[in-house]
Each structure stands twice: as structure tokens, then as C-alpha cells.
Motif scaffolding. Structure first.
Motif, PDB file in Angstrom:
ATOM      1  N   VAL A 294       0.836  -1.201   0.000  1.00 53.40           N
ATOM      2  CA  VAL A 294       0.000   0.000   0.000  1.00 53.40           C
ATOM      3  C   VAL A 294       0.868   1.248   0.000  1.00 53.40           C
ATOM      4  CG1 VAL A 294      -1.635   1.340   1.386  1.00 53.40           C
ATOM      5  CG2 VAL A 294      -1.978  -1.115   1.095  1.00 53.40           C
ATOM      6  N   ILE A 295       1.928   1.246   0.813  1.00 56.45           N
ATOM      7  CA  ILE A 295       2.840   2.399   0.837  1.00 56.45           C
ATOM      8  C   ILE A 295       3.492   2.582  -0.528  1.00 56.45           C
ATOM      9  CG2 ILE A 295       4.969   3.328   1.818  1.00 56.45           C
ATOM     10  CD1 ILE A 295       4.255   1.939   4.429  1.00 56.45           C
ATOM     11  N   GLU A 296       3.940   1.480  -1.125  1.00 53.35           N
ATOM     12  CA  GLU A 296       4.625   1.563  -2.415  1.00 53.35           C
ATOM     13  C   GLU A 296       3.665   1.921  -3.536  1.00 53.35           C
ATOM     14  OE1 GLU A 296       7.931  -0.997  -4.954  1.00 53.35           O
ATOM     15  OE2 GLU A 296       6.837  -1.926  -3.309  1.00 53.35           O
ATOM     16  N   GLY A 297       2.455   1.383  -3.463  1.00 56.16           N
ATOM     17  CA  GLY A 297       1.527   1.589  -4.563  1.00 56.16           C
ATOM     18  C   GLY A 297       0.758   2.893  -4.488  1.00 56.16           C
ATOM     19  N   PHE A 298       0.686   3.502  -3.292  1.00 60.41           N
ATOM     20  CA  PHE A 298      -0.098   4.718  -3.144  1.00 60.41           C
ATOM     21  C   PHE A 298       0.751   5.890  -2.632  1.00 60.41           C
ATOM     22  CE2 PHE A 298      -3.229   1.397  -3.145  1.00 60.41           C
ATOM     23  CZ  PHE A 298      -4.293   1.939  -3.838  1.00 60.41           C
ATOM     24  N   PHE A 299       1.219   5.774  -1.384  1.00 60.62           N
ATOM     25  CA  PHE A 299       1.893   6.916  -0.759  1.00 60.62           C
ATOM     26  C   PHE A 299       3.100   7.381  -1.559  1.00 60.62           C
ATOM     27  CE2 PHE A 299       5.504   8.255   1.836  1.00 60.62           C
ATOM     28  CZ  PHE A 299       4.998   9.431   2.379  1.00 60.62           C
ATOM     29  N   ARG A 300       3.968   6.430  -1.935  1.00 58.84           N
ATOM     30  CA  ARG A 300       5.215   6.832  -2.590  1.00 58.84           C
ATOM     31  C   ARG A 300       4.950   7.506  -3.931  1.00 58.84           C
ATOM     32  NH1 ARG A 300       9.276   2.279  -4.382  1.00 58.84           N
ATOM     33  NH2 ARG A 300       7.817   2.298  -6.131  1.00 58.84           N
ATOM     34  N   GLN A 301       3.856   7.108  -4.585  1.00 60.52           N
ATOM     35  CA  GLN A 301       3.572   7.690  -5.894  1.00 60.52           C
ATOM     36  C   GLN A 301       2.917   9.067  -5.778  1.00 60.52           C
ATOM     37  OE1 GLN A 301       5.087   5.548  -7.434  1.00 60.52           O
ATOM     38  NE2 GLN A 301       4.751   3.836  -6.035  1.00 60.52           N
ATOM     39  N   LEU A 302       2.350   9.348  -4.606  1.00 65.23           N
ATOM     40  CA  LEU A 302       1.624  10.606  -4.443  1.00 65.23           C
ATOM     41  C   LEU A 302       2.418  11.655  -3.666  1.00 65.23           C
ATOM     42  CD1 LEU A 302      -1.860   9.090  -3.582  1.00 65.23           C
ATOM     43  CD2 LEU A 302      -1.069   9.912  -5.797  1.00 65.23           C
ATOM     44  N   MET A 303       3.468  11.242  -2.976  1.00 65.02           N
ATOM     45  CA  MET A 303       4.264  12.160  -2.165  1.00 65.02           C
ATOM     46  C   MET A 303       5.598  12.430  -2.862  1.00 65.02           C
ATOM     47  SD  MET A 303       4.379  14.136   0.294  1.00 65.02           S
ATOM     48  CE  MET A 303       2.775  13.632   0.917  1.00 65.02           C
TER      49      MET A 303
END
Length: 344
Positions: A294-303
Motif C-alpha cells: 500500500v505504501i509503495e503503490g499509493f503513498f510513494r507515488q503521491l508524495m
């Protein structure tokens, strides 16, 4: 002495009131749970249960009506579940495992997990050193599929574009990306565990190889002055993901250790005993792989900000340290049932 029918009638008349009271409590508890009983009813429950057991014992001793004996047997069995049994719902069972038993299992296996972490770090250092010494090693350490177009020939702009390209993905595609990452990384972790039965050597090789790949990537980014960008890209999810891989690898090494060093047990018995604990540790890594995905697929791509990414990475590292270490005796190191000397 009177007829058997008369004895049965008198027996029931003298005790039937307590039986009916116990049955009413059972019906209410079975429908709504013990938490719906008030304090007086909870106090009465074990008293009525023991009275029913006493009646059953007497009824069997004097050979009363079979229907009475069957009724009392059924009533006592139902009451036993509530008096002595543990009735846990799924939430309680799940929470109890991850809030108590899982951290203690991991802490008890900390030596093997530490060995896996050391092997991973050595692999990263080795891959970095080899690639910096001779960039051609990159092609041996990283497959074409994993490289994704990156190589020692890539310019700094090209490497940076790869690090940032996924940030432009549509939000509706990030879910599929996170799902892929979860499946891929979990498969690696499970492989580390399952091959542990081969004395643990392939586990160490697999962890070391993954470290070599990561080190090779770090080297080509360092050559272009992108070390901060690279580690800010890796660590937010990598802390959790690599921890989960090391937990699986530690479990695999533990299996190998049970074969090489069985102690006083036969090797098969040692494998079974250690395998139960190791399997529970691997089971607990599934949420970790999911969190990393979830961190790799969402947060890292948006931050976009590197320092925010690194702050999140540091926060996850502190979180897992607090969770898995017995700070202030928060976790029991080994529960009695898990201790090697414990006998069922």
C-alpha cells in the motif's frame, strides 16, 4: 424404598428448579453471549453448573430414568462451555495474536532474524561495491525485467525520470500496482521460508542475492548523485517490506537450524516443533507485505518530497522496533506454550 418411578419423581421435584434456572441462563447466554448476563447471574452460573453435575452423579448412581440422565448430561455439557470454555470471536482471536503472541514469537526468534538482516546488508554492500568497481557487474546482478530500462549507461535525468514516472500514474491504476507488489514480495518471503527445510543454505543465498540487486541499483544512482532520491524512493515501503522478507528468511533459517542442530530431539520431531513457531511468524508477515504494498503503490507515488518520504520511513522503523521488542516488558518473551521445554 419405593418404586423407581416414585424415586425419579421426588428427585426431579426437589432439584428441577435449579435445572430450569440453569437452562434459562444457557438459552440467554447462547443467544446473546455471556456479556448479556448481569453480575448475579454470572455468580449463579458456576453454582448451578456444579449442582447439575451433582444431580447427574446421583442420578447415575441410583439408576434413575434414562430421560433424566440424558437431560442432565446435555445441560451440564452446555454449561461447561460457558463456565470453563473460552468463547473468543474472530476479532478477539486476531487481535490477541498480533498484539501479544506474534511479537513474542518474533522476539524469541530474533537471532535467526538478525542473521537474515546481516546477510541482506552484506548483499547490499557487496552489490554496491561490485557495481561501483566495475559497472558491468550490474548486468549480472540485475535481470532485464527488474532493471526496467535502467543501467549504468542511463543518465541522471533518465534515472530520475524512472524514480518519478510512477507518480504520474492515474489513481485508479495504483490499486492494481499495489496488488501486484503485494503478490510479488509475499512470494519471495514464502520462498525463503519453504526452502528453509534444505538446511537453510538456499535461504541465505536468496536473501544475499536480493541484497546484491538492491546494492547494484544503489550504486548506479550514487554515480549520478541521486542517492538521496533513490533511498527516499525505496525506504518508505522498503523498511516494512525488507523486514517481512527477513522475518520469513529467519523462519526458514530456523527450520534449517532445527535439522542441523536438533538437540535432544529426533530431527523430525525438532522440525515439527520449530516449524509450528516458524509458520506462525510467516503467517504474521502477510499484513506487513500488504502494508508495504500500500505504501509503495499509493503513498510513494503521491508524495514528491524526499524528506517527507524519509520521515515516513524513519517512523515505520521506530514503529516496528517498538512493536517487536519487549520494551518495559510490554511483550512476554516466550509464552509457556511456546517454550521448548513445555510439554502438553
Amino acid at each position: 424404598m419405593g418404586s423407581p418411578v416414585l424415586r425419579s419423581y421426588r428427585f426431579r421435584r426437589e432439584r428441577q428448579g435449579s435445572w430450569l434456572e440453569l437452562e434459562q441462563l444457557m438459552v440467554r447466554a447462547e443467544r446473546s453471549g455471556l456479556d448479556r448476563l448481569d453480575s448475579d447471574q454470572l455468580f449463579r452460573l458456576p453454582v448451578l453448573y456444579r449442582a447439575a453435575l451433582s444431580s447427574l452423579s446421583v442420578a447415575r448412581a441410583i439408576s434413575l430414568d434414562k430421560n433424566v440422565i440424558s437431560y442432565l448430561t446435555s445441560l451440564a455439557t452446555r454449561a461447561y462451555t460457558f463456565v470453563y470454555g473460552t468463547r473468543l470471536d474472530l476479532r478477539s482471536t486476531f487481535g490477541g495474536f498480533f498484539l501479544d503472541r506474534y511479537p513474542s514469537l518474533v522476539w524469541a526468534m530474533r537471532t535467526w532474524v538478525a542473521v537474515a538482516m546481516i546477510i541482506l546488508v552484506l548483499g547490499i554492500a557487496g552489490g554496491f561495491a561490485l557495481t561501483q568497481r566495475n559497472s558491468d557487474y550490474f548486468y549480472s546482478l540485475v535481470s532485464d525485467e527488474m532493471a526496467g530500462g535502467r543501467s549504468p549507461l542511463s543518465t541522471g535525468e533518465e534515472l530520475l525520470e524512472v524514480l518519478q514516472s510512477e507518480q504520474t500514474q492515474r489513481l485508479d491504476s495504483l490499486g492494481a500496482f499495489a496488488s501486484f507488489l503485494f503478490t510479488h514480495n509475499a512470494r519471495i518471503g514464502m520462498a525463503c521460508f519453504t526452502i528453509g527445510i534444505t538446511a537453510g543454505v538456499p535461504v541465505a543465498a536468496l536473501v544475499f542475492a536480493n541484497g546484491l540487486t538492491l546494492g547494484a541499483f544503489a550504486a548506479i544512482h550514487a554515480d549520478r548523485g541521486l542517492s538521496l532520491d533513490f533511498w527516499a524512493w525505496v525506504l518508505p515501503h522498503g523498511i516494512t517490506e525488507l523486514l517481512a522478507v527477513c522475518l520469513c528468511a529467519g523462519a526458514g533459517l530456523k527450520l534449517g537450524g532445527s535439522i542441523l542442530f536438533p538437540g535432544r530431539r529426533r530431527r523430525l520431531d525438532s522440525l515439527i516443533h520449530q516449524g509450528r513457531q516458524a509458520a506462525n511468524v510467516v503467517l504474521g508477515t502477510v499484513p506487513l507485505f500488504l502494508i508495504a504494498a500500500v505504501i509503495e503503490g499509493f503513498f510513494r507515488q503521491l508524495m514528491l518530497d524526499n524528506w517527507i518520504r524519509l520521515t515516513v520511513a524513519a517512523g515505520t522503523a521506530v514503529l516496528w522496533v517498538v512493536y517487536f521488542t519487549p520494551l518495559l516488558d510490554r511483550w512476554k518473551v516466550v509464552r509457556p506454550a511456546d517454550h521448548p521445554g513445555h510439554r502438553q
